[in-house]
Design an enzyme around this catalytic site. Structure first.
Site, mmCIF file in Angstrom:
data_model
loop_
_atom_site.group_PDB
_atom_site.id
_atom_site.type_symbol
_atom_site.label_atom_id
_atom_site.label_comp_id
_atom_site.label_asym_id
_atom_site.label_seq_id
_atom_site.Cartn_x
_atom_site.Cartn_y
_atom_site.Cartn_z
ATOM 1 N N CYS A 84 -10.547 -3.144 -4.479
ATOM 2 C CA CYS A 84 -9.563 -4.148 -4.917
ATOM 3 C C CYS A 84 -10.256 -5.391 -5.466
ATOM 4 O O CYS A 84 -9.775 -6.010 -6.412
ATOM 5 C CB CYS A 84 -8.639 -4.519 -3.766
ATOM 6 S SG CYS A 84 -7.475 -3.191 -3.380
ATOM 7 N N ASN A 109 0.842 -1.195 0.000
ATOM 8 C CA ASN A 109 0.000 0.000 0.000
ATOM 9 C C ASN A 109 0.879 1.248 0.000
ATOM 10 O O ASN A 109 1.964 1.277 0.583
ATOM 11 C CB ASN A 109 -1.011 -0.004 1.154
ATOM 12 C CG ASN A 109 -0.434 -0.166 2.539
ATOM 13 O OD1 ASN A 109 0.591 -0.793 2.736
ATOM 14 N ND2 ASN A 109 -1.114 0.398 3.521
ATOM 15 N N CYS A 165 -4.182 0.654 -2.431
ATOM 16 C CA CYS A 165 -3.978 -0.577 -1.659
ATOM 17 C C CYS A 165 -2.891 -1.454 -2.273
ATOM 18 O O CYS A 165 -2.593 -1.371 -3.471
ATOM 19 C CB CYS A 165 -5.259 -1.397 -1.626
ATOM 20 S SG CYS A 165 -6.616 -0.637 -0.749
ATOM 21 N N CYS A 191 -10.252 -4.968 0.040
ATOM 22 C CA CYS A 191 -11.373 -4.010 0.107
ATOM 23 C C CYS A 191 -12.237 -4.144 -1.155
ATOM 24 O O CYS A 191 -11.867 -4.829 -2.122
ATOM 25 C CB CYS A 191 -10.843 -2.583 0.268
ATOM 26 S SG CYS A 191 -10.258 -1.845 -1.275
ATOM 27 N N GLU A 249 0.287 5.242 0.665
ATOM 28 C CA GLU A 249 -0.647 6.276 1.114
ATOM 29 C C GLU A 249 -0.199 7.648 0.623
ATOM 30 O O GLU A 249 0.856 7.804 -0.002
ATOM 31 C CB GLU A 249 -0.745 6.225 2.651
ATOM 32 C CG GLU A 249 -1.306 4.885 3.109
ATOM 33 C CD GLU A 249 -1.606 4.799 4.596
ATOM 34 O OE1 GLU A 249 -1.126 5.653 5.364
ATOM 35 O OE2 GLU A 249 -2.344 3.861 4.977
ATOM 36 N N GLU A 303 -3.008 -4.616 -2.996
ATOM 37 C CA GLU A 303 -3.491 -5.531 -4.034
ATOM 38 C C GLU A 303 -3.497 -4.835 -5.399
ATOM 39 O O GLU A 303 -3.095 -5.406 -6.409
ATOM 40 C CB GLU A 303 -4.915 -6.009 -3.715
ATOM 41 C CG GLU A 303 -5.034 -6.821 -2.437
ATOM 42 C CD GLU A 303 -5.339 -5.966 -1.211
ATOM 43 O OE1 GLU A 303 -4.781 -4.862 -1.086
ATOM 44 O OE2 GLU A 303 -6.144 -6.429 -0.387
HETATM 45 N N1 THU Z 1 -5.287 -1.536 2.573
HETATM 46 C C1 THU Z 1 -4.683 -2.356 1.661
HETATM 47 O O1 THU Z 1 -3.598 -2.056 1.162
HETATM 48 N N2 THU Z 1 -5.314 -3.510 1.345
HETATM 49 C C2 THU Z 1 -6.444 -3.967 1.930
HETATM 50 O O2 THU Z 1 -6.900 -5.034 1.590
HETATM 51 C C3 THU Z 1 -7.106 -3.172 2.966
HETATM 52 C C4 THU Z 1 -6.578 -1.797 3.149
HETATM 53 C C5 THU Z 1 -4.570 -0.330 2.972
HETATM 54 C C6 THU Z 1 -5.121 0.972 2.507
HETATM 55 C C7 THU Z 1 -4.587 1.927 3.559
HETATM 56 O O3 THU Z 1 -3.255 2.296 3.217
HETATM 57 C C8 THU Z 1 -4.517 1.078 4.816
HETATM 58 O O4 THU Z 1 -4.570 -0.262 4.388
HETATM 59 C C9 THU Z 1 -5.640 1.338 5.793
HETATM 60 O O5 THU Z 1 -6.874 1.313 5.162
#
Ligand code: THU
Length: 131
Positions: A88, A41, A52, A85, A43, A54
């Site tokens: 994704c 991920n 994310c 999520c 941000e 994925e």
């Molecule tokens: N996140 C992912 O990378 N994958 C997931 O399946 C769930 C959420 C990340 C997005 C964000 O950077 C952090 O987790 C919190 O939501």
């Protein structure tokens, strides 16, 4: 191969850029020619721009000329396994078969497995466009 995917997802986890949520995620996907693609991920100070693990993993595959994936592992160091999520799931549907497997794993060795169709039943797929 599953263990290699877990190792790759864990190494992607170590690269996660998650200074705001502190919630790190690593992902690894297996291509049809058995290579492993990684993503984490990433941000952003403008929070909504976060991508994310994925989706970054799949995009990394596409950049490397890989558009189909047979397995995907999502790695976190949370006691509760982390499912992909909703956004994704839609992207996973685009690049993986309905019966392909997605796994959530953690540092404790816990594993949860879904098929792509478990994650997003009745998905809107490219088939609806390419008629
Ligand atoms: N996140 C992912 O990378 N994958 C997931 O399946 C769930 C959420 C990340 C997005 C964000 O950077 C952090 O987790 C919190 O939501």
């Amino acid at each position: 191969m599953f263990e290699q995917l877990v190792i790759a997802a864990k190494s992607a986890y170590a690269k996660a850029y998650a200074p705001y949520s502190k919630f790190r995620v690593g992902a690894a996907a297996l291509t049809l020619d058995n290579s492993i693609i990684k993503g984490c991920n990433v941000e952003n100070a403008s929070y909504g721009l976060t991508v994310c693990a994925e989706r970054n993993c799949i995009a990394q595959g596409v950049i490397n000329g890989q558009q189909r994936f047979s397995e995907l592992v999502v790695y976190t160091e949370e006691e509760n396994l982390t499912p992909p999520c909703g956004a994704c799931r839609q992207v996973i549907v685009e690049f993986m078969a309905q019966d392909a497997n997605v796994y959530a794993v953690n540092h404790l060795g816990n594993v949860k497995q879904w098929s792509v169709s478990d994650l997003l039943p009745d998905a809107f797929t490219p088939d609806y466009l390419n008629k």
